[in-house]
Scaffold this motif. Structure first.
Motif, PDB file in Angstrom:
ATOM      1  N   LYS A 141      19.426  -4.827  49.013  1.00 25.37           N
ATOM      2  CA  LYS A 141      18.331  -5.688  49.455  1.00 25.37           C
ATOM      3  C   LYS A 141      18.433  -6.120  50.926  1.00 25.37           C
ATOM      4  N   PRO A 142      19.630  -6.436  51.448  1.00 26.49           N
ATOM      5  CA  PRO A 142      19.673  -6.782  52.876  1.00 26.49           C
ATOM      6  C   PRO A 142      19.159  -5.661  53.780  1.00 26.49           C
ATOM      7  N   LEU A 143      19.377  -4.402  53.386  1.00 22.71           N
ATOM      8  CA  LEU A 143      18.865  -3.285  54.183  1.00 22.71           C
ATOM      9  C   LEU A 143      17.340  -3.291  54.202  1.00 22.71           C
ATOM     10  N   ALA A 148      15.919  -1.769  57.665  1.00 19.39           N
ATOM     11  CA  ALA A 148      16.801  -0.667  58.076  1.00 19.39           C
ATOM     12  C   ALA A 148      16.087   0.680  58.036  1.00 19.39           C
ATOM     13  N   LEU A 149      15.106   0.817  57.134  1.00 16.31           N
ATOM     14  CA  LEU A 149      14.373   2.089  57.045  1.00 16.31           C
ATOM     15  C   LEU A 149      13.628   2.392  58.339  1.00 16.31           C
ATOM     16  N   LYS A 150      13.091   1.328  58.964  1.00 17.34           N
ATOM     17  CA  LYS A 150      12.349   1.531  60.216  1.00 17.34           C
ATOM     18  C   LYS A 150      13.271   1.953  61.353  1.00 17.34           C
ATOM     19  N   LYS A 151      14.527   1.502  61.293  1.00 19.30           N
ATOM     20  CA  LYS A 151      15.478   1.849  62.352  1.00 19.30           C
ATOM     21  C   LYS A 151      15.975   3.280  62.206  1.00 19.30           C
ATOM     22  N   ASP A 288      16.081   0.872  42.098  1.00 22.55           N
ATOM     23  CA  ASP A 288      14.638   0.636  41.969  1.00 22.55           C
ATOM     24  C   ASP A 288      13.886   1.412  43.050  1.00 22.55           C
ATOM     25  N   HIS A 289      12.642   1.021  43.291  1.00 18.36           N
ATOM     26  CA  HIS A 289      11.832   1.719  44.294  1.00 18.36           C
ATOM     27  C   HIS A 289      12.479   1.657  45.676  1.00 18.36           C
ATOM     28  N   ASP A 290      13.001   0.493  46.042  1.00 16.17           N
ATOM     29  CA  ASP A 290      13.680   0.361  47.339  1.00 16.17           C
ATOM     30  C   ASP A 290      14.875   1.307  47.422  1.00 16.17           C
ATOM     31  N   SER A 291      15.609   1.416  46.329  1.00 13.32           N
ATOM     32  CA  SER A 291      16.777   2.302  46.292  1.00 13.32           C
ATOM     33  C   SER A 291      16.356   3.747  46.527  1.00 13.32           C
ATOM     34  N   ALA A 292      15.279   4.160  45.866  1.00 12.11           N
ATOM     35  CA  ALA A 292      14.791   5.536  46.012  1.00 12.11           C
ATOM     36  C   ALA A 292      14.317   5.804  47.437  1.00 12.11           C
ATOM     37  N   GLN A 293      13.728   4.792  48.078  1.00 11.58           N
ATOM     38  CA  GLN A 293      13.284   4.947  49.469  1.00 11.58           C
ATOM     39  C   GLN A 293      14.471   5.121  50.407  1.00 11.58           C
ATOM     40  N   LEU A 294      15.542   4.361  50.175  1.00  9.62           N
ATOM     41  CA  LEU A 294      16.754   4.512  50.987  1.00  9.62           C
ATOM     42  C   LEU A 294      17.386   5.882  50.767  1.00  9.62           C
ATOM     43  N   ALA A 295      17.392   6.339  49.511  1.00  4.97           N
ATOM     44  CA  ALA A 295      17.944   7.657  49.206  1.00  4.97           C
ATOM     45  C   ALA A 295      17.137   8.755  49.898  1.00  4.97           C
ATOM     46  N   LEU A 296      15.813   8.625  49.861  1.00 10.15           N
ATOM     47  CA  LEU A 296      14.955   9.606  50.521  1.00 10.15           C
ATOM     48  C   LEU A 296      15.203   9.642  52.019  1.00 10.15           C
TER      49      LEU A 296
END
Length: 399
Positions: A141-143, A148-151, A288-296
């Motif tokens: 969650k802190p990411l 962090a995805l934008k960076k 969850d969805h956030d996790s999958a976005q980080l994995a992608l």
């Protein structure tokens, strides 16, 4: 406040089969609830020394002015009589103090093990430790809240690699060394991120997520660099001596201490590490969805990174990493994170790595001289990968 047990199917499955069961079998323990009660308060504890310094510097002064102050005391010893804010004196006096329990010889054995693991280490850190960590939804969650995805994943990988390579070199952690300065910056970056999350949002779920970047999450994260790291290397056929295992835990205990984690809670061995990790996972929800976005984002980093010139090279590298994900991580985690299963030809890659490791170890683990040569080869491999990332990553933007 007490963290809530998730106690869902994913938690039970993790420890009854697959990687969780392997850890329990390796440690040969039956987790006791007293350990949960010991660690649970840390879910709401943070690095107060780091936070106070950030409040006095980066949140009060101009960036260049704040950075100059931190740089000064990172590069040079500080004394009780120093003309500096009390928060800065408290932080740096704590970090300068070499704890009585530190065994530099043991820590250096752990560092040499990290180096001799060569590119195997980088595969495990990326495809097992980092990717697998995304399946613990609350840890990530802190990411999400710091965007962090934008960076970009390229920068995050570069930062993680730069940290890991520098702190795992032999004799690297002396006060005011380059690695020590990097740890200072990392510690204050955690504090800055935590304070900004608390300042900017009312959506943070303290009951489930604990404090942002809390002490128990920190212990779990750095357990990833010791316990989970070794588990992954074992999967790749890397032999680990008792001395190396002990040294690696000791190295990360000292790094954790420098990062502001209470030393009494940092594991000395695999039994302690598995015990606290077991109970920490009991309060984490599945990916969850956030996790999958980080994995992608981590998978697509292969396509975005300009280290390789041609698109076909980048696509091939992505398939190789996916083959490692499917070999190292449990099937349901790969599916939950939406990691595509590569073709059979790429699924042969882990077997090739294992075969190569068996050959290498027959040659280089015969005597101390050959072992040292393997350390030098592995360190050179890791530094080459880091140099490529630094060359092809945009310059860091500040806090």
């Amino acid at each position: 406040m007490t963290p809530k047990f998730q106690n869902d199917t994913h938690y039970k499955n993790f420890w009854k089969k697959g990687n969780g069961k392997d850890l329990l079998d390796w440690a040969d323990i039956h987790p006791k609830f007293q350990t949960f009660k010991k660690y649970a308060p840390l879910y709401y504890e943070v690095d107060h020394l780091g936070d106070e310094v950030v409040k006095e510097t980066y949140l009060k002064l101009k960036y260049k002015e704040a950075s100059a102050i931190i740089k000064k005391y990172s590069e040079h010893p500080i004394t009780e009589n120093e003309d500096a804010p009390e928060s800065i004196k408290r932080l740096f006096l704590q970090m300068q103090e070499i704890p009585d329990w530190l065994d530099e010889k043991s820590a250096n054995i752990g560092a040499r093990f990290c180096m001799r693991a060569g590119t195997n280490a980088l595969i495990i850190l990326r495809d097992f430790t980092l990717m697998g960590g995304y399946d613990f939804a609350y840890l990530s969650k802190p990411l999400i809240f710091t965007e962090a995805l934008k960076k970009g994943a390229v920068k995050r990988l570069k930062d993680t690699l730069e940290f890991w390579v520098n702190v795992t070199r032999e004799n690297a952690l002396a006060p005011n060394s380059e690695a020590y300065q990097l740890i200072v910056r990392t510690r204050l970056m955690h504090s800055y991120a935590r304070l900004k999350i608390k300042e900017k949002t009312e959506k943070w779920d303290y009951q489930n997520w604990g404090e942002p970047i809390n002490s128990w999450d920190m212990i779990a994260t750095y357990t990833g660099f010791s316990l989970v790291f070794m588990q992954g290397l074992k999967k790749l056929g890397v032999q680990i001596s008792e001395e190396e295992e002990k040294g690696l835990f000791h190295l990360w205990k000292y790094i954790g201490y420098l990062l502001g984690i209470p030393a009494a809670f940092l594991p000395d061995n695999r039994q302690q590490a598995v015990e606290q990790f077991y109970w920490w996972t009991s309060i984490q929800d599945k990916g969850d969805h956030d996790s999958a976005q980080l994995a992608l984002a981590l998978l697509n980093e292969n396509l975005e990174n300009t280290i390789y010139k041609y698109p076909f090279q980048r696509k091939m590298l992505m398939n190789l990493h996916q083959s490692m994900n499917w070999f190292l991580l449990d099937k349901e985690i790969n599916e939950r994170l939406n990691i595509p299963k590569p073709s059979k030809i790429f699924l042969m890659f882990p077997k090739m790595v294992i075969k190569g490791n068996k050959i290498t170890q027959k040659i280089y683990l015969k005597n101390p001289a050959k072992y040292q040569k393997l350390v030098e080869i592995g360190s050179e491999q890791q530094r080459k990968v880091l140099a490529d990332y630094i060359k092809h990553t945009p310059k860091d933007f500040h806090y």
